[in-house]
Design a protein around this motif. Structure first.
Motif, short mmCIF file in Angstrom:
data_model
loop_
_atom_site.label_atom_id
_atom_site.label_comp_id
_atom_site.label_asym_id
_atom_site.label_seq_id
_atom_site.Cartn_x
_atom_site.Cartn_y
_atom_site.Cartn_z
N ASP A 1 45.19 27.80 46.72
CA ASP A 1 46.32 26.96 46.18
C ASP A 1 48.00 27.64 45.87
OD1 ASP A 1 44.63 24.84 46.11
OD2 ASP A 1 44.37 24.89 43.86
N MET A 2 48.03 28.48 47.01
CA MET A 2 49.14 29.28 46.97
C MET A 2 49.16 30.48 45.93
SD MET A 2 50.97 28.25 49.37
CE MET A 2 52.59 28.92 49.19
N ASN A 3 48.11 30.80 45.35
CA ASN A 3 48.17 31.66 44.20
C ASN A 3 48.44 33.13 44.79
OD1 ASN A 3 47.56 29.82 42.01
ND2 ASN A 3 45.26 30.14 42.43
N LEU A 4 48.86 33.90 43.90
CA LEU A 4 48.80 35.35 44.09
C LEU A 4 48.12 36.17 42.98
CD1 LEU A 4 49.99 38.00 45.45
CD2 LEU A 4 52.08 37.69 43.76
N VAL A 5 47.21 36.93 43.50
CA VAL A 5 46.35 37.53 42.56
C VAL A 5 46.76 39.20 42.74
CG1 VAL A 5 44.08 38.26 41.85
CG2 VAL A 5 44.39 36.07 42.78
N ARG A 6 47.00 39.75 41.70
CA ARG A 6 47.45 41.33 41.53
C ARG A 6 47.07 41.99 40.17
NH1 ARG A 6 52.11 42.05 38.87
NH2 ARG A 6 52.66 43.64 40.17
N ASN A 7 47.07 43.19 40.46
CA ASN A 7 46.88 44.11 39.39
C ASN A 7 45.65 44.00 38.77
OD1 ASN A 7 47.36 46.26 37.73
ND2 ASN A 7 48.48 45.14 36.14
N ILE A 8 44.58 44.02 39.41
CA ILE A 8 43.05 43.89 39.01
C ILE A 8 42.17 45.06 38.96
CG2 ILE A 8 41.21 42.43 39.65
CD1 ILE A 8 43.65 40.72 38.97
N GLN A 9 41.53 45.08 37.95
CA GLN A 9 40.59 46.33 38.06
C GLN A 9 39.27 46.06 37.66
OE1 GLN A 9 42.06 49.42 35.25
NE2 GLN A 9 40.09 50.28 34.96
N PHE A 10 38.26 46.83 38.37
CA PHE A 10 36.87 46.66 38.04
C PHE A 10 36.47 47.95 37.89
CE2 PHE A 10 37.60 43.01 40.87
CZ PHE A 10 36.99 41.85 40.30
N GLU A 11 35.80 48.49 36.81
CA GLU A 11 35.38 49.76 36.62
C GLU A 11 34.38 49.76 35.77
OE1 GLU A 11 37.26 53.62 34.15
OE2 GLU A 11 38.51 51.86 34.54
N ASN A 12 33.42 50.67 36.00
CA ASN A 12 32.01 50.68 35.53
C ASN A 12 31.19 49.52 35.53
OD1 ASN A 12 29.97 52.43 34.54
ND2 ASN A 12 30.73 52.21 32.18
N ILE A 13 30.93 49.23 36.91
CA ILE A 13 29.97 47.88 36.87
C ILE A 13 28.69 48.15 37.58
CG2 ILE A 13 30.10 45.45 37.90
CD1 ILE A 13 32.53 46.15 36.13
N ARG A 14 27.77 47.91 36.90
CA ARG A 14 26.43 48.37 37.31
C ARG A 14 25.84 46.85 37.70
NH1 ARG A 14 28.07 50.61 32.56
NH2 ARG A 14 27.26 48.73 31.66
N VAL A 15 25.23 47.18 39.10
CA VAL A 15 24.72 45.94 39.68
C VAL A 15 23.26 46.13 40.08
CG1 VAL A 15 24.84 44.28 41.85
CG2 VAL A 15 27.23 45.33 40.59
N GLU A 16 22.26 45.69 39.59
CA GLU A 16 20.91 45.89 39.44
C GLU A 16 20.42 45.54 41.11
OE1 GLU A 16 18.76 44.73 36.04
OE2 GLU A 16 19.84 45.52 34.85
#
Length: 479
Positions: free
Chosen positions: A373-388
């Motif tokens: 839908d013409m969106n701009l996604v910016r300045n995203i942070q993923f930190e200390n994510i634990r995936v089992e």
């Protein structure tokens, strides 16, 4: 310890086990009531949920009736390091601090126990002039008046009104309560509220307590959310448990300064996301446990009557279990008729992922950035994510998309994403992660992967990280 009564009209889980708790070192056990919750939309099954408050150290015991010997047991999230002891048909473990847990025995992930252990809560006083007490009855249900009549009683309380729901089963007339500005609502432990909470064109609302919002009988066709915040501001919601809403658990639309703390939820219908926010700013989601049959957390731009960008969102300290779709999803919906929206300044940190179980390729991704839908996604942070691990999914899916099911046009791009300190356990159901733009104009730019740890070992290249970097990307790095 504080164990709350279970009202007679609340649906009890046919557990096949007894569940008990006691302070460590004491001889006598106390029974814990177990509520029925349904999980997994493709094959809805009944799991269990129990909750209590404590301080100090307690011991939990589960004894199965007519059960094959326990050969496997795990307590999730695994990062807590809680090791159960088991022999024959008895399982036990100790707790030293409040946590939200999932107990899985003999790899049965759809009939398991969810245990929400809370710190001791001090209930507010209910004998003041500004308090409306909603009496409870543990043996039968009570029908509340319709929303406007209830709010007329609140208006007579004067400034800073408090509505206090006692333990019991409360069924809201017409099922929807639109809460007025300036109101505080408290659900004490053992209070089960059958209805939906609406905060619309309102501000300065606080909702808290150890109660349960129960919508198991509503069904998907009702479109009813556990809670809807529409054009709301300065709202805080703490500690509620929400069982099987017909649509989202919490819908946040065109709202600002929202705190959602320790929300626990279960869902088993299509489009029964956990917490979805659109065209909203300054949102904090802290703590909690979401087991959903659609996205656990979704962040969008414009959708339905909501118009505008979404920015300044913090998601932290939460446990996510997606029986369907994504644990974390960003970007699908926006204002495609007016050059889209900006979805920016989002932080996801200190999060445990128990599972992703999604079979459709277009909806894979524990961490998904999929602007349409013409969106701009910016300045995203993923930190200390634990995936089992993943029954079926992929770790990352960062792609500009044109999803024909939802998007009249593709997204505008993805920029400035930091992915740091990600700890993943490999599983047979994991697909390769993807990073790609849509075309020369709609690109993915400046994506930094740092300290990706797979099966206890840091990986230093995309192949070892199980990531493919595709076309129309700029400055995608891993170290």
């Amino acid at each position: 310890m504080k164990i709350y009564p279970q009202p007679a009209y609340a649906e009890k889980h046919n557990a096949g086990y007894s569940l008990k708790v006691r302070p460590l070192g004491e001889n006598s056990w106390q029974d814990l009531p177990v509520y029925a919750v349904k999980v997994d939309m493709h094959d809805p099954r009944e799991a269990g949920m129990a909750t209590f408050d404590f301080e100090g150290v307690v011991e939990i015991e589960m004894i199965y009736d007519k059960f094959q010997p326990i050969y496997q047991a795990a307590i999730h999230p695994l990062s807590l390091g809680i090791e159960p002891k088991f022999e024959g048909s008895r399982l036990s473990f100790t707790l030293e601090e409040a946590n939200d847990l999932a107990v899985v025995v003999n790899n049965e992930r759809f009939h398991n126990l969810h245990l929400f252990a809370n710190p001791i809560e001090e209930a507010p006083a209910k004998d003041n002039e500004n308090v409306l007490v909603i009496k409870g009855d543990l043996e039968r249900y009570s029908i509340l008046p319709e929303s406007n009549y209830l709010n007329e009683q609140i208006a007579q309380l004067g400034p800073n009104p408090l509505v206090y729901f006692e333990a019991g089963y409360h069924s809201m007339c017409e099922f929807i309560w639109q809460i007025p500005s300036g109101t505080t609502v408290y659900f004490e432990g053992g209070a089960v509220f059958r209805g939906s909470l609406i905060i619309e064109d309102a501000e300065q609302v606080t909702i808290f307590g150890r109660g349960i919002i129960d919508q198991k009988t509503f069904g998907q066709i009702s479109g009813t959310r556990g809670m809807r915040l529409q054009r709301a501001q300065n709202v805080a919601v703490h500690d509620l448990i929400m069982i099987n809403p017909g649509h989202y658990t919490v819908y946040v639309g065109q709202s600002t300064k929202i705190l959602l703390e320790n929300i626990r939820s279960f869902s088993c219908e299509g489009w029964t996301d956990g917490i979805d926010m659109m065209s909203s700013q300054d949102i904090t989601v802290s703590g909690g446990f979401l087991r959903t049959s659609d996205d656990c957390i979704a962040v969008y731009g414009s959708r339905w009557q909501n118009c505008g960008d979404t920015r300044n969102v913090l998601i932290e300290g939460i446990t996510l279990w997606a029986d369907v779709a994504h644990p974390m999803m960003i970007g699908t919906h926006g204002d495609h008729e007016h050059n889209g929206d900006r979805i920016e300044n989002l932080v996801f940190r200190n999060i445990d992922i128990i599972d992703q179980h999604e079979l459709q390729d277009n909806y894979l991704g524990v961490m998904a950035i999929a602007p349409g839908d013409m969106n701009l996604v910016r300045n995203i942070q993923f930190e200390n994510i634990r995936v089992e691990g993943m029954s079926h999914g992929r770790l990352f899916d960062f792609r500009v998309k044109h999803n024909s099911d939802y998007n009249p046009s593709p997204g505008r791009g993805v920029e400035d994403v930091t992915v740091k300190d990600i700890f993943v356990t490999s599983s047979k159901g994991e697909e390769v992660s993807l990073v790609a733009g849509f075309d020369e104009v709609r690109r993915v730019k400046n994506i930094r992967f740092e300290n990706i740890v797979r099966d206890g070992k840091k990986v230093n290249d995309f192949a070892a990280a199980n990531i493919v970097v595709g076309e129309f990307t700029t400055d995608v790095s891993i170290k």
